[in-house]
Enzyme design. Sequence first.
Site, PDB file in Angstrom:
ATOM      1  N   LYS A  96      -3.827   5.658  -2.489  1.00 40.27           N
ATOM      2  CA  LYS A  96      -2.542   5.607  -3.205  1.00 40.27           C
ATOM      3  C   LYS A  96      -2.702   4.813  -4.507  1.00 40.27           C
ATOM      4  CE  LYS A  96      -1.334   1.580  -0.416  1.00 40.27           C
ATOM      5  NZ  LYS A  96      -0.653   1.115   0.804  1.00 40.27           N
TER       6      LYS A  96
ATOM      7  N   ARG B  15       9.719  -2.791   7.597  1.00 42.58           N
ATOM      8  CA  ARG B  15       9.711  -2.110   6.309  1.00 42.58           C
ATOM      9  C   ARG B  15      10.048  -0.648   6.568  1.00 42.58           C
ATOM     10  NH1 ARG B  15       4.402  -2.325   2.482  1.00 42.58           N
ATOM     11  NH2 ARG B  15       3.691  -0.851   4.069  1.00 42.58           N
TER      12      ARG B  15
ATOM     13  N   TYR C  95       0.370 -16.829 -29.355  1.00 40.01           N
ATOM     14  CA  TYR C  95       1.832 -16.923 -29.342  1.00 40.01           C
ATOM     15  C   TYR C  95       2.278 -18.236 -28.718  1.00 40.01           C
ATOM     16  CZ  TYR C  95       2.062 -11.943 -30.503  1.00 40.01           C
ATOM     17  OH  TYR C  95       1.937 -10.736 -31.116  1.00 40.01           O
TER      18      TYR C  95
ATOM     19  N   MET D 182      -0.674  -8.603 -25.780  1.00 43.87           N
ATOM     20  CA  MET D 182      -0.702  -7.229 -25.279  1.00 43.87           C
ATOM     21  C   MET D 182      -2.094  -6.607 -25.371  1.00 43.87           C
ATOM     22  SD  MET D 182       1.601  -3.944 -26.412  1.00 43.87           S
ATOM     23  CE  MET D 182       3.164  -4.766 -26.220  1.00 43.87           C
TER      24      MET D 182
HETATM   25  C1  LIG Z   1      -1.702   0.567   1.647  1.00 43.62           C
HETATM   26  C2  LIG Z   1      -1.695   0.825   3.087  1.00 43.62           C
HETATM   27  C3  LIG Z   1      -2.885   0.717   3.844  1.00 43.62           C
HETATM   28  C4  LIG Z   1      -4.186   0.181   3.277  1.00 43.62           C
HETATM   29  O1  LIG Z   1      -4.152  -1.228   3.332  1.00 43.62           O
HETATM   30  P1  LIG Z   1      -5.393  -2.125   2.833  1.00 43.62           P
HETATM   31  O2  LIG Z   1      -4.944  -3.501   3.100  1.00 43.62           O
HETATM   32  O3  LIG Z   1      -5.548  -1.846   1.371  1.00 43.62           O
HETATM   33  O4  LIG Z   1      -6.574  -1.719   3.612  1.00 43.62           O
HETATM   34  C5  LIG Z   1      -2.837   1.103   5.169  1.00 43.62           C
HETATM   35  N1  LIG Z   1      -1.689   1.530   5.731  1.00 43.62           N
HETATM   36  C6  LIG Z   1      -0.523   1.631   5.045  1.00 43.62           C
HETATM   37  C7  LIG Z   1       0.706   2.100   5.733  1.00 43.62           C
HETATM   38  C8  LIG Z   1      -0.485   1.259   3.707  1.00 43.62           C
HETATM   39  O5  LIG Z   1       0.664   1.321   3.038  1.00 43.62           O
END
Ligand SMILES: *Cc1c(COP(=O)(O)O)cnc(C)c1O
Length: 363
Positions: A35, A131, A256, A304
């Site tokens: 992802k 969640r 800055y 930036m």
């Molecule tokens: C992102 C995610 C993972 C991977 O987790 P890592 O800590 O990066 O190994 C696994 N399961 C779910 C549901 C996630 O959202």
Amino acid sequence: MQAYPVATINLAALKHNLSRVKQLAPNSRVMSVIKANAYGHGAIEVASALADSDAFAVARLSEGVQLRAAGITLPIVILEGVNSAPDLHTSAKHSLSLVFHNESQIDLLDAAQLTMPLHFCWLMVETGMHRLGLALNEVDSALQRLSASSNISDKIGVMSHFANADVIDDERNTQQLNQLKQLMIQDELPTSMANSAAILSYPESHGDWLRPGLMLYGIAPFDNQSAQDLGLKPVMHLQSVITAIQELKAGDQVGYGGDWTAESDATIAIVSIGYGDGYSRQLSNSGFVLIQGNTAAVVGRVSMDMIAVDISSFSHVSIGGKVTLWGDDLAVERVAKQANTIPYELVCQVSDRVLREYKDGEA
Ligand SMILES: *Cc1c(COP(=O)(O)O)cnc(C)c1O
């Protein structure tokens, strides 16, 4: 054309890390989590390199569609599932697998007539993270509905997610796993619970399907163990170049807000990287970089497009010289600590402006 900053992605290291996952859990299958553009590493290139995975997981439908468009054919699980009928049809059309985490998603499925049934789908169960997921007492009826659906062609798996897997021996991990295990006793369904931290530290949680993300990218999930300690190889090496060198007099201010003042005469190098590239502004006056193998402190605010680093103690530094922001010899875990964040965030934030260069040489 000037190509810096550049994130060099070591595909051999990536493959090594996948084999490390398999070595740690030889009896489980691997759903590689790619992802958020494979944690900033480039989802399509990473998916192609990780063809030895058994499946992929992404957060959102659009990410799955993008991978299919690029010709990725392994199963792809959409971890957040979908929330509308058109999205459900899009999932079926692209042969994307869904996670169902609430009743309304199952209502959508029941109401639909998909031309192609979904396969390799999952039910997300709430075990302590609060969640996504159905409560334990809702699981049975949800599973019955899913298995009765003509829009699903095969067995449903049961999935949950640890909230504290990065804290080894935290008893909340055992509590969460025990909740999932109760379900395993009732049904012979595929299970999936372990993210990277659990894969590395909690073998009882491995189950049928692992979900490694971070460790694939060669990053350690624990505070007190390095990637090397864990047998992982860093995948991203982020570099840029020096574009200017300034000689300062004692009292001169940098950047800055004039947030840093030279206490004595000093030399600073201006490096072509900034928060517009994903280099965290939290590293203002607190980060460090590597130049010719030595650390140089970030002075003043990150802007930036640029940062300033103190090279007063260096000799032979010149414009065009290479600067490592993180990667080989400067762990992103360390940089994340300086930025008061987690390495996940730093690699995810590397922006499109940063060229990704893929190499598949010696890991
Ligand atoms: C992102 C995610 C993972 C991977 O987790 P890592 O800590 O990066 O190994 C696994 N399961 C779910 C549901 C996630 O959202």
